[in-house]
Design a protein around this motif. Structure first.
Motif, PDB file in Angstrom:
ATOM      1  N   GLY A 212       0.829  -1.199   0.000  1.00  0.00           N
ATOM      2  CA  GLY A 212       0.000   0.000   0.000  1.00  0.00           C
ATOM      3  C   GLY A 212       0.861   1.246   0.000  1.00  0.00           C
ATOM      4  O   GLY A 212       2.073   1.195   0.210  1.00  0.00           O
ATOM      5  N   GLU A 213       0.224   2.388  -0.242  1.00  0.00           N
ATOM      6  CA  GLU A 213       0.941   3.658  -0.297  1.00  0.00           C
ATOM      7  C   GLU A 213       0.064   4.753   0.249  1.00  0.00           C
ATOM      8  O   GLU A 213      -1.133   4.829  -0.051  1.00  0.00           O
ATOM      9  CB  GLU A 213       1.353   3.983  -1.734  1.00  0.00           C
ATOM     10  CG  GLU A 213       2.173   5.246  -1.873  1.00  0.00           C
ATOM     11  CD  GLU A 213       2.760   5.423  -3.267  1.00  0.00           C
ATOM     12  OE1 GLU A 213       3.497   6.402  -3.465  1.00  0.00           O
ATOM     13  OE2 GLU A 213       2.491   4.574  -4.133  1.00  0.00           O
ATOM     14  N   GLY A 214       0.654   5.602   1.090  1.00  0.00           N
ATOM     15  CA  GLY A 214      -0.059   6.737   1.640  1.00  0.00           C
ATOM     16  C   GLY A 214       0.725   8.015   1.433  1.00  0.00           C
ATOM     17  O   GLY A 214       1.733   8.049   0.709  1.00  0.00           O
ATOM     18  N   ALA A 215       0.269   9.076   2.089  1.00  0.00           N
ATOM     19  CA  ALA A 215       0.914  10.374   1.908  1.00  0.00           C
ATOM     20  C   ALA A 215       2.345  10.380   2.403  1.00  0.00           C
ATOM     21  O   ALA A 215       3.207  11.064   1.848  1.00  0.00           O
ATOM     22  CB  ALA A 215       0.108  11.447   2.645  1.00  0.00           C
ATOM     23  N   SER A 216       2.631   9.594   3.449  1.00  0.00           N
ATOM     24  CA  SER A 216       3.962   9.667   4.051  1.00  0.00           C
ATOM     25  C   SER A 216       4.933   8.619   3.522  1.00  0.00           C
ATOM     26  O   SER A 216       6.140   8.736   3.716  1.00  0.00           O
ATOM     27  CB  SER A 216       3.865   9.528   5.573  1.00  0.00           C
ATOM     28  OG  SER A 216       3.326   8.276   5.935  1.00  0.00           O
ATOM     29  N   GLY A 217       4.431   7.567   2.864  1.00  0.00           N
ATOM     30  CA  GLY A 217       5.360   6.555   2.385  1.00  0.00           C
ATOM     31  C   GLY A 217       4.694   5.333   1.792  1.00  0.00           C
ATOM     32  O   GLY A 217       3.473   5.274   1.648  1.00  0.00           O
ATOM     33  N   GLY A 246       1.904  16.371   8.856  1.00  0.00           N
ATOM     34  CA  GLY A 246       3.172  16.818   9.402  1.00  0.00           C
ATOM     35  C   GLY A 246       4.339  16.108   8.748  1.00  0.00           C
ATOM     36  O   GLY A 246       4.234  15.602   7.633  1.00  0.00           O
ATOM     37  N   LEU A 247       5.478  16.056   9.459  1.00  0.00           N
ATOM     38  CA  LEU A 247       6.690  15.462   8.909  1.00  0.00           C
ATOM     39  C   LEU A 247       6.766  13.966   9.213  1.00  0.00           C
ATOM     40  O   LEU A 247       6.440  13.533  10.324  1.00  0.00           O
ATOM     41  CB  LEU A 247       7.925  16.146   9.499  1.00  0.00           C
ATOM     42  CG  LEU A 247       8.248  17.533   8.947  1.00  0.00           C
ATOM     43  CD1 LEU A 247       9.372  18.166   9.754  1.00  0.00           C
ATOM     44  CD2 LEU A 247       8.617  17.458   7.467  1.00  0.00           C
ATOM     45  N   PRO A 248       7.221  13.159   8.257  1.00  0.00           N
ATOM     46  CA  PRO A 248       7.351  11.721   8.476  1.00  0.00           C
ATOM     47  C   PRO A 248       8.254  11.367   9.662  1.00  0.00           C
ATOM     48  O   PRO A 248       8.034  10.363  10.334  1.00  0.00           O
ATOM     49  CB  PRO A 248       7.947  11.219   7.160  1.00  0.00           C
ATOM     50  CG  PRO A 248       7.522  12.221   6.146  1.00  0.00           C
ATOM     51  CD  PRO A 248       7.514  13.527   6.862  1.00  0.00           C
ATOM     52  N   GLU A 249       9.277  12.203   9.941  1.00  0.00           N
ATOM     53  CA  GLU A 249      10.155  11.915  11.080  1.00  0.00           C
ATOM     54  C   GLU A 249       9.377  11.863  12.393  1.00  0.00           C
ATOM     55  O   GLU A 249       9.683  11.058  13.281  1.00  0.00           O
ATOM     56  CB  GLU A 249      11.257  12.981  11.192  1.00  0.00           C
ATOM     57  CG  GLU A 249      12.238  12.989  10.034  1.00  0.00           C
ATOM     58  CD  GLU A 249      11.858  13.981   8.954  1.00  0.00           C
ATOM     59  OE1 GLU A 249      12.698  14.816   8.610  1.00  0.00           O
ATOM     60  OE2 GLU A 249      10.720  13.896   8.452  1.00  0.00           O
ATOM     61  N   ARG A 250       8.377  12.736  12.515  1.00  0.00           N
ATOM     62  CA  ARG A 250       7.572  12.740  13.736  1.00  0.00           C
ATOM     63  C   ARG A 250       6.715  11.480  13.804  1.00  0.00           C
ATOM     64  O   ARG A 250       6.474  10.947  14.888  1.00  0.00           O
ATOM     65  CB  ARG A 250       6.682  13.992  13.778  1.00  0.00           C
ATOM     66  CG  ARG A 250       7.444  15.297  13.726  1.00  0.00           C
ATOM     67  CD  ARG A 250       8.309  15.491  14.974  1.00  0.00           C
ATOM     68  NE  ARG A 250       7.510  15.606  16.174  1.00  0.00           N
ATOM     69  CZ  ARG A 250       7.697  14.885  17.280  1.00  0.00           C
ATOM     70  NH1 ARG A 250       8.668  13.995  17.324  1.00  0.00           N
ATOM     71  NH2 ARG A 250       6.912  15.049  18.331  1.00  0.00           N
ATOM     72  N   ALA A 278      17.159   6.316   2.672  1.00  0.00           N
ATOM     73  CA  ALA A 278      15.760   6.475   3.071  1.00  0.00           C
ATOM     74  C   ALA A 278      15.557   6.027   4.511  1.00  0.00           C
ATOM     75  O   ALA A 278      16.251   5.146   5.015  1.00  0.00           O
ATOM     76  CB  ALA A 278      14.851   5.671   2.139  1.00  0.00           C
ATOM     77  N   GLN A 279      14.585   6.656   5.152  1.00  0.00           N
ATOM     78  CA  GLN A 279      14.215   6.262   6.504  1.00  0.00           C
ATOM     79  C   GLN A 279      13.059   5.268   6.438  1.00  0.00           C
ATOM     80  O   GLN A 279      12.213   5.343   5.535  1.00  0.00           O
ATOM     81  CB  GLN A 279      13.804   7.476   7.331  1.00  0.00           C
ATOM     82  CG  GLN A 279      14.913   8.483   7.516  1.00  0.00           C
ATOM     83  CD  GLN A 279      14.524   9.548   8.527  1.00  0.00           C
ATOM     84  OE1 GLN A 279      14.543   9.339   9.722  1.00  0.00           O
ATOM     85  NE2 GLN A 279      14.150  10.713   8.011  1.00  0.00           N
ATOM     86  N   LEU A 361       0.224   6.535  12.593  1.00  0.00           N
ATOM     87  CA  LEU A 361       0.490   7.564  13.601  1.00  0.00           C
ATOM     88  C   LEU A 361       1.045   8.843  12.966  1.00  0.00           C
ATOM     89  O   LEU A 361       1.764   9.603  13.605  1.00  0.00           O
ATOM     90  CB  LEU A 361       1.462   7.026  14.647  1.00  0.00           C
ATOM     91  CG  LEU A 361       0.903   5.907  15.540  1.00  0.00           C
ATOM     92  CD1 LEU A 361       1.960   5.392  16.491  1.00  0.00           C
ATOM     93  CD2 LEU A 361      -0.314   6.374  16.309  1.00  0.00           C
ATOM     94  N   GLY A 362       0.681   9.079  11.723  1.00  0.00           N
ATOM     95  CA  GLY A 362       1.175  10.258  11.020  1.00  0.00           C
ATOM     96  C   GLY A 362       0.727  11.570  11.622  1.00  0.00           C
ATOM     97  O   GLY A 362       1.378  12.598  11.437  1.00  0.00           O
ATOM     98  N   ALA A 363      -0.392  11.569  12.338  1.00  0.00           N
ATOM     99  CA  ALA A 363      -0.903  12.797  12.964  1.00  0.00           C
ATOM    100  C   ALA A 363      -0.674  12.799  14.467  1.00  0.00           C
ATOM    101  O   ALA A 363      -1.216  13.660  15.171  1.00  0.00           O
ATOM    102  CB  ALA A 363      -2.394  12.954  12.661  1.00  0.00           C
TER     103      ALA A 363
END
Length: 431
Positions: A212-217, A246-250, A278-279, A361-363
């Motif tokens: 699958g694919e979402g906004a963050s990865g 927000g940012l993927p790192e978070r 890549a992270q 947990l992107g948000a």
């Protein structure tokens, strides 16, 4: 049809009567022929071009409800948007916008996306839009919200991540309908407790199909070979760009800080040594037959998920899903985290048994201590209540105790909502 073909058809008059018009990727100027669709056009996508202005008579599009201008180099949100009498959804993401004039906000504004711009100040008139339901401001320079938003009684979702807030306004958690909030990456967010998750060498992974694919990865099937043996897992590789949350790192920090719980798609470890730098995270792999409970919100539903009309749930399934999600959220709160996106589209479930897990947990944001943290938890109780209410809408015999619980969780006064332990106890008594 690509943009060039659509533009040619528009100029020939072949699109007379069209309700939607999509002209993304490379538009250098606003085609005047668009205004010939004034009597019918409802959705207009002008994204990812080189537009810097819109025509002064855009208000002729009297039926226009949705306008996307993301990816164009606008320095200012066009004031002419306020002249469109039925415009309710405005999306100008990643444009470099610095200024949001009061006149740029349509009277019927319901959904405003200004993610990833350079906005430092919002007009006071933003709170004078009574239909405002969804406000996306992640990745800007905003340090304060207009006080007029304290009267935004219909606001349900707000994204404030990666801005400059030293504190969240006290009135924000008192809004009667607010259910989804993200504020990670601001000075107002406490530091996330470091997690001791293992580092997973890239060389120890065998990467399989895209799941699958979402906004963050992107998420892939993978096999992790360690001294303990081979283990099936899910591999999430992050794109590194600002998302609406927000940012993927978070997101990575939150996943690791969340620890493990049976109703969470927990992180097994952080990827180390990716050849392109890549992270990534290694996550628990769910059985292949598990499915997402619902689709994300649509243009029409705005802040509410879209369920399959054919979905039917028996009371036992509803109770199990509700308990799983609520226990997952309670676990996160106990770890000092707000999920921020408790939705059916972030819930995966087993149709046969009703088993469910909460994902994405992107948000997520770190909870502050004291009353501010407690108030933010009560905001998330409303999100749990909305989800329970939606499950009941598709239940063949909705339990009355659960119906009362959904009403209690979503009542307008946040202070009167039950705590998550009380919600879990009530679900247990309804079993």
């Amino acid at each position: 049809m690509d943009r060039t073909g659509t533009l040619a058809a528009l100029r020939r008059g072949d699109l007379d009567g069209a309700r939607e018009l999509r002209l993304p990727d490379g538009l250098a100027g606003f085609p005047r022929e668009v205004l010939d669709l004034a009597d019918t056009l409802e959705v207009l996508d002008l994204g990812r071009g080189s537009l810097t202005t819109l025509p002064d008579d855009l208000g002729r599009l009297r039926r226009l409800r949705v306008l996307f201008g993301s990816g164009n180099p606008f320095s200012c949100l066009p004031p002419v948007l306020g002249d469109c009498p039925t415009l309710s959804q405005v999306g100008f993401r990643g444009c470099g916008i610095r200024e949001v004039p009061p006149d740029s906000l349509p009277r019927d504004l319901r959904w405003l996306t200004l993610t990833d711009n350079q906005i430092a100040r919002l007009p006071d008139t933003l709170g004078e839009r009574p239909l405002l339901q969804k406000l996306m401001l992640a990745g800007n320079r905003v340090a304060a919200l207009p006080d007029s938003l304290s009267a935004a009684d219909n606001l349900e979702l707000i994204r404030l991540s990666c801005n400059r807030f030293d504190a969240l306004p006290a009135w924000l958690t008192r809004l009667p309908r607010l259910a989804w909030i993200a504020y990670a990456g601001n000075p107002a967010e406490p530091a996330t407790e470091p997690a001791g998750a293992p580092r997973v060498p890239w060389a120890a992974l065998t990467v399989g199909d895209l799941l699958g694919e979402g906004a963050s990865g992107q998420v892939f099937r993978a096999v992790w070979t360690s001294p303990a043996g081979a283990q099936d897992a899910a591999l999430k590789l992050f794109k590194g760009a600002m998302t609406s949350d927000g940012l993927p790192e978070r997101e990575m920090e939150a996943c690791l800080a969340a620890g493990t719980h049976p109703a969470l798609t927990g992180a097994l470890g952080r990827i180390a040594g990716h050849p392109d730098g890549a992270q990534g995270l290694l996550l628990r792999l769910l059985p292949q037959h598990w499915r997402v409970l619902a689709g994300p919100p649509s243009l029409a539903s705005c802040s509410r998920d879209v369920y399959a009309p054919s979905l039917r749930l028996d009371p036992a399934q509803v109770l199990r899903i509700a308990r799983s999600v609520t226990e997952a959220v309670a676990h996160l709160h106990g770890r000092g985290l707000l999920h921020g996106d408790v939705y059916a589209h972030n819930t995966l479930w087993d149709v046969a048994t009703g088993a469910a897990v909460l994902s994405d947990l992107g948000a997520a944001s770190a909870l502050p201590a004291g009353e501010t943290g407690s108030a933010l938890m009560r905001v998330e109780v409303r999100a749990v209540g909305i989800l329970i209410g939606e499950l009941l809408d598709y239940c063949t015999a909705p339990p009355e105790r659960l119906q009362s619980l959904a009403r209690a969780c979503t009542q307008a006064d946040p202070a009167r909502r039950p705590s998550l332990p009380e919600v879990i106890a009530t679900i247990g008594r309804a079993t």
